[in-house]
Design a protein around this motif. Structure first.
Motif, PDB file in Angstrom:
ATOM      1  N   ILE A  20       0.859  -1.233   0.103  1.00  0.00           N
ATOM      2  CA  ILE A  20      -0.152  -0.110  -0.057  1.00  0.00           C
ATOM      3  C   ILE A  20       0.934   1.347  -0.079  1.00  0.00           C
ATOM      4  CG2 ILE A  20      -1.705   1.252   1.139  1.00  0.00           C
ATOM      5  CD1 ILE A  20      -2.748  -1.204   2.627  1.00  0.00           C
ATOM      6  N   PRO A  33      -2.556   5.858  -5.892  1.00  0.00           N
ATOM      7  CA  PRO A  33      -1.911   4.631  -5.369  1.00  0.00           C
ATOM      8  C   PRO A  33      -0.968   4.229  -6.181  1.00  0.00           C
ATOM      9  CG  PRO A  33      -3.994   4.063  -6.326  1.00  0.00           C
ATOM     10  CD  PRO A  33      -3.978   5.629  -6.646  1.00  0.00           C
ATOM     11  N   ASN A 124      -2.018  -1.873  -3.679  1.00  0.00           N
ATOM     12  CA  ASN A 124      -3.490  -0.908  -3.831  1.00  0.00           C
ATOM     13  C   ASN A 124      -3.582  -0.399  -5.233  1.00  0.00           C
ATOM     14  OD1 ASN A 124      -1.125   0.797  -3.477  1.00  0.00           O
ATOM     15  ND2 ASN A 124      -2.234   2.178  -2.260  1.00  0.00           N
ATOM     16  N   PRO A 135      -7.550   3.715  -3.025  1.00  0.00           N
ATOM     17  CA  PRO A 135      -7.815   2.510  -2.139  1.00  0.00           C
ATOM     18  C   PRO A 135      -6.525   2.290  -1.249  1.00  0.00           C
ATOM     19  CG  PRO A 135      -7.262   2.023  -4.275  1.00  0.00           C
ATOM     20  CD  PRO A 135      -7.258   3.404  -4.582  1.00  0.00           C
ATOM     21  N   ARG A 136      -7.016   1.872   0.030  1.00  0.00           N
ATOM     22  CA  ARG A 136      -6.034   1.548   1.132  1.00  0.00           C
ATOM     23  C   ARG A 136      -6.284   0.050   1.183  1.00  0.00           C
ATOM     24  NH1 ARG A 136      -3.245   5.076   3.564  1.00  0.00           N
ATOM     25  NH2 ARG A 136      -2.534   3.362   5.046  1.00  0.00           N
ATOM     26  N   ILE A 137      -6.243  -0.632  -0.054  1.00  0.00           N
ATOM     27  CA  ILE A 137      -6.175  -2.016  -0.032  1.00  0.00           C
ATOM     28  C   ILE A 137      -5.115  -2.591  -0.470  1.00  0.00           C
ATOM     29  CG2 ILE A 137      -7.667  -4.114  -0.653  1.00  0.00           C
ATOM     30  CD1 ILE A 137     -10.302  -2.420  -0.800  1.00  0.00           C
ATOM     31  N   ALA A 138      -4.687  -3.835   0.077  1.00  0.00           N
ATOM     32  CA  ALA A 138      -3.802  -4.708  -0.630  1.00  0.00           C
ATOM     33  C   ALA A 138      -3.783  -6.186  -0.237  1.00  0.00           C
ATOM     34  CB  ALA A 138      -2.186  -4.216  -0.596  1.00  0.00           C
ATOM     35  N   GLU A 378      -6.244  -3.157   7.674  1.00  0.00           N
ATOM     36  CA  GLU A 378      -7.065  -1.756   7.023  1.00  0.00           C
ATOM     37  C   GLU A 378      -8.451  -2.226   6.793  1.00  0.00           C
ATOM     38  OE1 GLU A 378      -5.121   0.342   5.786  1.00  0.00           O
ATOM     39  OE2 GLU A 378      -3.089  -0.395   5.917  1.00  0.00           O
TER      40      GLU A 378
END
Ligand SMILES: Nc1nc2c(ncn2[C@@H]2O[C@H](COP(=O)(O)OP(=O)(O)OP(=O)(O)O)[C@@H](O)[C@H]2O)c(=O)[nH]1
Ligand SMILES: [Mg+2]
Length: 422
Positions: A20, A33, A124, A135-138, A378
């Motif tokens: 991220i 990102p 991300n 997005p704060r997703i990984a 997260e």
């Protein structure tokens, strides 16, 4: 030492975690990102190697792990790959993966992928959409595939020597090839099979000398049937009979003992070309026994030889070479491929059970993998996780099973409480 059976555990490398990260540049207030994906974990292969003759080295190491992939980095950099692991094995090795025949390595350099490394988790940058620009997703990396693998070596020989202990099998092999098996005047001198390359008039074939067989081998007597598997791939058997009157036994009775044991081992064995050789004709009692023997087997071709002096060996090899060119009523390869039928079982996407502590335990490859690949730290990742489970129908299923608001639920190592959105 000769080891022809081993059991090992293989684990492919885990994929690297996704990253991220956000672009930070001067005068650009909200950079997009740019977290890269993790690298793929290493695969594990087996490779046929001409110089390997036993599985001994593998018996020392019951577990193999391929290296993991590296974590993804910022600036859209992908993590490095885990290096593939290549395990060298002898030609003629059968590979059973999770109890099913998976492959049969017969060619030098032949490579078989046995377990796969996990894929890298997405960074991300991969989760960016028109609506969702930061997005704060990984994902975490996917775990590598694992398998219990049994290896079984079956020598690849064209001709196999069979007979009682002391019949002279090893002497014959040392006479006709460069192999140097141990020879001695006591039974069970040969404890492990050996191979020799025979050159007869420009024709080459591989002969296998195996330990002697005795009456009751099928019940485990003597060295039992253990080593007969090494002659299963052969096309021709040379049945060697000591006609010197050794041990005061009738050579014809001895001949029947071996035939009977071969039949008990496999009906295919006796369908191979069998060349009968009466050995030790150089000894004084031999002629008397040969005469008696011939009365029982009038129709069969019999070869009178002396493995020690070389007498009669030329004719024996000529017949063996001729038989090698004649077809047999079945493919010797087929005999080994008693391939267990793969069972394809329908598996629902997940299953819910209640354990003895009243916890709702959810199992299933897909949900477990998703759980293992989610970074729960997260918030956004958690939300995505919940959404996927909801779409799969987990909430409905939990309710059906009687789950109430606040009940404990577990998927793989992840525990949470059931929250009913009302
Ligand atoms: N005189 C004579 N002796 C022989 C002949 N062939 C083998 N021998 C002897 O018989 C004994 C047994 O020979 P091996 O070659 O070890 O017999 P084997 O069939 O390999 O025996 P195991 O490995 O115990 O099954 C040894 O002492 C040999 O020297 C032969 O043609 N003539
Ligand atoms: Mg021997």
């Amino acid at each position: 030492m000769f080891i022809d059976k081993v059991s090992i555990f293989l684990a492919g490398g885990r994929g690297g975690d996704g990253c991220i990260s956000f672009r930070r540049e001067k005068y650009v207030p909200y950079g997009g990102p740019n977290g890269g994906n993790g690298g793929k974990g290493g695969d594990i292969y087996f490779e046929g190697d001409l110089h390997k003759t036993t599985l001994l080295d593998l018996s020392y190491k019951p577990k193999f792990n391929a290296p993991n992939g590296k974590q993804g980095l910022s600036s859209n950099k992908f993590g490095g790959y885990g290096k593939d692991l290549i395990i060298k094995i002898p030609l003629g090795t059968l590979i059973f993966k999770n109890d099913e025949l998976f492959a049969d390595i017969k060619i030098v350099g032949e490579r078989i992928l046995v377990v796969k490394g996990g894929r890298g988790g997405r960074g991300n940058a991969s989760f960016k959409t028109g609506k969702h620009t930061a997005p704060r997703i990984a994902e975490k990396g996917e775990p590598g595939e694992t398998a219990e693998v049994n290896l079984e070596l079956r020598l690849i020989a064209d001709v196999g020597f069979v007979g009682l202990p002391n019949a002279g099998k090893s002497t014959l092999l040392s006479q006709i090839s460069a192999a140097k098996p141990k020879i001695a005047d006591y039974p069970f001198t040969t404890l492990t099979p050996s191979l020799g390359v025979v050159n007869y008039n420009g024709k080459h074939f591989v002969a296998a000398d195996i330990p002697g067989i005795i009456e009751g081998a099928h019940e485990g007597k003597g060295l039992g049937f253990e080593f007969l598997r090494h002659i299963r791939r052969t096309k021709v058997l040379v049945h060697l009979i000591d006609v010197s009157g050794f041990d005061d036994k009738d050579p014809y009775e001895n001949y029947k003992v071996i035939n009977n044991e071969l039949k008990k081992y496999s009906k295919h064995l006796t369908k191979k070309h069998i060349v009968i050789a009466l050995n030790k004709v150089d000894l004084s009692e031999a002629q008397k026994h040969i005469k008696k023997f011939k009365k029982h087997l009038k129709t069969k071709k019999l070869f009178e030889v002396s493995a020690a002096t070389g007498e009669g060996i030329g004719a024996l090899l000529e017949e063996t070479a001729k038989m090698l060119e004649k077809p047999i009523p079945f493919n010797p390869e087929e005999e080994i491929e008693i391939i267990p039928i793969k069972k394809y079982v329908y598996e629902p996407e997940f299953k819910v059970n209640i354990d003895k502590n009243g916890i709702f335990v959810v199992t299933g490859t897909k949900v477990e993998k998703l759980t293992e690949m989610t970074k729960f730290g997260e918030n956004e990742a958690l939300r995505r996780y919940q959404n996927i489970l909801k779409k799969m129908g987990l909430e409905i299923e939990l309710e059906k099973m009687g789950a109430k608001h606040g009940d404990a639920v577990r998927i793989a190592d992840f525990k949470f409480t059931f929250e009913k959105a009302s």
